[in-house]
Design an enzyme around this catalytic site. Sequence first.
Site, PDB file in Angstrom:
ATOM      1  N   TYR A 114      67.111  78.824 -22.462  1.00  0.00           N
ATOM      2  CA  TYR A 114      67.944  78.746 -21.250  1.00  0.00           C
ATOM      3  C   TYR A 114      69.434  79.037 -21.432  1.00  0.00           C
ATOM      4  O   TYR A 114      70.146  79.197 -20.441  1.00  0.00           O
ATOM      5  CB  TYR A 114      67.749  77.380 -20.579  1.00  0.00           C
ATOM      6  CG  TYR A 114      66.364  77.247 -19.985  1.00  0.00           C
ATOM      7  CD1 TYR A 114      66.055  77.847 -18.776  1.00  0.00           C
ATOM      8  CD2 TYR A 114      65.364  76.561 -20.656  1.00  0.00           C
ATOM      9  CE1 TYR A 114      64.783  77.761 -18.239  1.00  0.00           C
ATOM     10  CE2 TYR A 114      64.081  76.466 -20.130  1.00  0.00           C
ATOM     11  CZ  TYR A 114      63.797  77.067 -18.922  1.00  0.00           C
ATOM     12  OH  TYR A 114      62.532  76.979 -18.398  1.00  0.00           O
TER      13      TYR A 114
ATOM     14  N   PHE B 135      61.589  65.630 -16.533  1.00  0.00           N
ATOM     15  CA  PHE B 135      61.081  66.081 -15.223  1.00  0.00           C
ATOM     16  C   PHE B 135      60.711  67.543 -15.241  1.00  0.00           C
ATOM     17  O   PHE B 135      61.057  68.258 -16.134  1.00  0.00           O
ATOM     18  CB  PHE B 135      62.116  65.794 -14.116  1.00  0.00           C
ATOM     19  CG  PHE B 135      63.489  66.356 -14.374  1.00  0.00           C
ATOM     20  CD1 PHE B 135      63.786  67.695 -14.108  1.00  0.00           C
ATOM     21  CD2 PHE B 135      64.500  65.556 -14.890  1.00  0.00           C
ATOM     22  CE1 PHE B 135      65.060  68.205 -14.335  1.00  0.00           C
ATOM     23  CE2 PHE B 135      65.780  66.054 -15.113  1.00  0.00           C
ATOM     24  CZ  PHE B 135      66.058  67.389 -14.836  1.00  0.00           C
TER      25      PHE B 135
HETATM   26  C1  LIG Z   1      59.070  80.787 -21.356  1.00  0.00           C
HETATM   27  C2  LIG Z   1      58.490  81.743 -20.329  1.00  0.00           C
HETATM   28  C3  LIG Z   1      58.692  81.175 -18.926  1.00  0.00           C
HETATM   29  C4  LIG Z   1      59.242  83.085 -20.471  1.00  0.00           C
HETATM   30  O1  LIG Z   1      58.860  83.970 -19.431  1.00  0.00           O
HETATM   31  P1  LIG Z   1      58.963  85.577 -19.582  1.00  0.00           P
HETATM   32  O2  LIG Z   1      58.690  86.177 -18.264  1.00  0.00           O
HETATM   33  O3  LIG Z   1      58.153  85.995 -20.753  1.00  0.00           O
HETATM   34  O4  LIG Z   1      60.498  85.771 -19.947  1.00  0.00           O
HETATM   35  P2  LIG Z   1      61.353  87.104 -19.689  1.00  0.00           P
HETATM   36  O5  LIG Z   1      60.542  88.307 -20.074  1.00  0.00           O
HETATM   37  O6  LIG Z   1      61.946  87.116 -18.340  1.00  0.00           O
HETATM   38  O7  LIG Z   1      62.492  86.900 -20.766  1.00  0.00           O
HETATM   39  C5  LIG Z   1      63.839  86.702 -20.422  1.00  0.00           C
HETATM   40  C6  LIG Z   1      64.607  86.483 -21.695  1.00  0.00           C
HETATM   41  O8  LIG Z   1      64.221  85.245 -22.282  1.00  0.00           O
HETATM   42  C7  LIG Z   1      63.747  85.437 -23.610  1.00  0.00           C
HETATM   43  N1  LIG Z   1      62.650  84.486 -23.811  1.00  0.00           N
HETATM   44  C8  LIG Z   1      61.580  84.329 -23.031  1.00  0.00           C
HETATM   45  N2  LIG Z   1      60.811  83.335 -23.495  1.00  0.00           N
HETATM   46  C9  LIG Z   1      61.412  82.867 -24.601  1.00  0.00           C
HETATM   47  C10 LIG Z   1      61.088  81.852 -25.539  1.00  0.00           C
HETATM   48  N3  LIG Z   1      59.987  81.105 -25.413  1.00  0.00           N
HETATM   49  N4  LIG Z   1      61.944  81.633 -26.560  1.00  0.00           N
HETATM   50  C11 LIG Z   1      63.060  82.379 -26.692  1.00  0.00           C
HETATM   51  N5  LIG Z   1      63.420  83.363 -25.830  1.00  0.00           N
HETATM   52  C12 LIG Z   1      62.594  83.589 -24.799  1.00  0.00           C
HETATM   53  C13 LIG Z   1      63.296  86.869 -23.654  1.00  0.00           C
HETATM   54  O9  LIG Z   1      63.314  87.348 -24.971  1.00  0.00           O
HETATM   55  C14 LIG Z   1      64.334  87.526 -22.764  1.00  0.00           C
HETATM   56  O10 LIG Z   1      65.531  87.674 -23.503  1.00  0.00           O
HETATM   57  P3  LIG Z   1      66.658  88.757 -23.099  1.00  0.00           P
HETATM   58  O11 LIG Z   1      66.480  89.120 -21.653  1.00  0.00           O
HETATM   59  O12 LIG Z   1      67.942  88.036 -23.341  1.00  0.00           O
HETATM   60  O13 LIG Z   1      66.416  89.897 -24.022  1.00  0.00           O
HETATM   61  C15 LIG Z   1      56.997  81.997 -20.556  1.00  0.00           C
HETATM   62  O14 LIG Z   1      56.801  82.468 -21.852  1.00  0.00           O
HETATM   63  C16 LIG Z   1      56.139  80.741 -20.394  1.00  0.00           C
HETATM   64  O15 LIG Z   1      55.633  80.524 -19.324  1.00  0.00           O
HETATM   65  N6  LIG Z   1      56.001  79.936 -21.467  1.00  0.00           N
HETATM   66  C17 LIG Z   1      55.179  78.729 -21.440  1.00  0.00           C
HETATM   67  C18 LIG Z   1      55.725  77.678 -20.480  1.00  0.00           C
HETATM   68  C19 LIG Z   1      57.161  77.318 -20.776  1.00  0.00           C
HETATM   69  O16 LIG Z   1      57.584  77.109 -21.899  1.00  0.00           O
HETATM   70  N7  LIG Z   1      57.950  77.215 -19.705  1.00  0.00           N
HETATM   71  C20 LIG Z   1      59.324  76.752 -19.754  1.00  0.00           C
HETATM   72  C21 LIG Z   1      59.313  75.327 -19.315  1.00  0.00           C
HETATM   73  S1  LIG Z   1      60.896  74.563 -19.545  1.00  0.00           S
END
Ligand SMILES: CC(C)(COP(=O)(O)OP(=O)(O)OC[C@H]1O[C@@H](n2cnc3c(N)ncnc32)[C@H](O)[C@@H]1OP(=O)(O)O)[C@@H](O)C(=O)NCCC(=O)NCCS
Length: 401
Positions: free
Chosen positions: A121, A401
């Site tokens: 984030y 949360f």
């Molecule tokens: C985490 C999650 C929401 C990322 O979604 P995504 O659509 O793959 O992310 P995006 O493609 O939009 O990536 C946006 C940026 O975040 C980064 N990013 C995404 N997931 C990441 C992770 N787990 N760790 C580190 N960086 C991450 C990407 O590399 C990208 O970086 P950049 O744009 O600066 O180059 C998805 O992997 C997921 O649902 N994970 C499991 C549930 C979870 O952890 N949710 C968060 C709850 S707090």
Amino acid sequence: MFDVRPCADQEEFSRAVGAIGQYFNPPPSEEFLVDFNRVLPHERMHAGFENGVIVGGAGVFPFELSVPGGSLPCAGVTAVGVQPTHRRRGVLRAMMDAQLRDVHERGEPIAALWASEETIYGRFGYGLASWAGELKVSHEWDAFAEPLEPAGTARFVTAEEARELFPPVYERARQQRPGMLSRSKEWWEIRHLRHRDDEQNAPRRFIALDVDGETQAYAIYRTFFAFEGGLPGSRLVVREAVGATPEATAAIWRFLLDIDWMAVAEVPLAPPDHPLFLLLALPRRAGYRMHDSLWVRIVDIPAALSGRAYGEGGPLVFEVRDAICEWNEGRWKLEDGVCERTDAAPDLALDVSALGSAYLGAVSFTQLREVLRLEELRGGAVARADALFSWRPLPWCPEIF
Ligand SMILES: CC(C)(COP(=O)(O)OP(=O)(O)OC[C@H]1O[C@@H](n2cnc3c(N)ncnc32)[C@H](O)[C@@H]1OP(=O)(O)O)[C@@H](O)C(=O)NCCC(=O)NCCS
């Protein structure tokens, strides 16, 4: 490209929540989704669509967060998920962007979240803003450092009684500490007071501690029975113990630690200034391990900075970078607790995520400078910023949360 918009109805809401839901075991039930919708209105759940099909979701609990010396509307970001079939294609980024714009339009000056992973984030302007950790207090090491004549009388209460007795205590504690969210009646019921089917073997127990005819502290805990080698080995897991005064707080902890048969009391999400650190004679034995707690995102700089209290100090000018919320970009002057746009020369330059880290008073500008997260443009500005922003007690968010 993906389209992102708020959910139009309960059905879209359920499918958007389902994006993170499929990472859980078991996936969210119908009953869970109905309850979830009672604390998260469907229009606060954004969905990411590909060709009309929902592939991601990101929600906001609309609550208030206590901040130093006050309380502000806050977007409590939750249920963020993208289907594994669509990961790393920009769905999260598109949802974060739409969500932050929506939060800004609704006039919520800050957003906050618990991060599943610390690496996600920061790029969206969130800064690590508070700390928590688990204390495990063994019965043999649970003596207090100073003799205590515990105040008041503890008694079991029902969930119905707790509904009336606990919120005023929580609210008094919330006025004294940043980082605590406001709780609606539904929130209390759904998140804290309801007996859950999956906890039948170790139900929640509710204790009210009365002092001078008034409930001044409460505890919600569960016990996990065990006898090992003929010795009591039960665990007491404290979901929450809150006092409105130092005397009531010390007394509720003494009550919890004195319960017979408990080999250990587990206290999750304790902030680094939790009272037990100084109440206990042997806090080292509690094996504290600290981790990040709330992450804060400043969505509206003048409203957020004018909405908290400060220590002593003259005017301070920040040059802020914000890659997403362009309305935050530029120079801001903080003077007498009011933040306004300015043309004056800046004292400090930093990214909005660093300002989010400092906002609740737990992370200092000195720390931020040490890790190269800010530039001091005028000598002494970091020390002056610390004098303004530093706050005690430290933030405490007692629930994920
Ligand atoms: C985490 C999650 C929401 C990322 O979604 P995504 O659509 O793959 O992310 P995006 O493609 O939009 O990536 C946006 C940026 O975040 C980064 N990013 C995404 N997931 C990441 C992770 N787990 N760790 C580190 N960086 C991450 C990407 O590399 C990208 O970086 P950049 O744009 O600066 O180059 C998805 O992997 C997921 O649902 N994970 C499991 C549930 C979870 O952890 N949710 C968060 C709850 S707090």
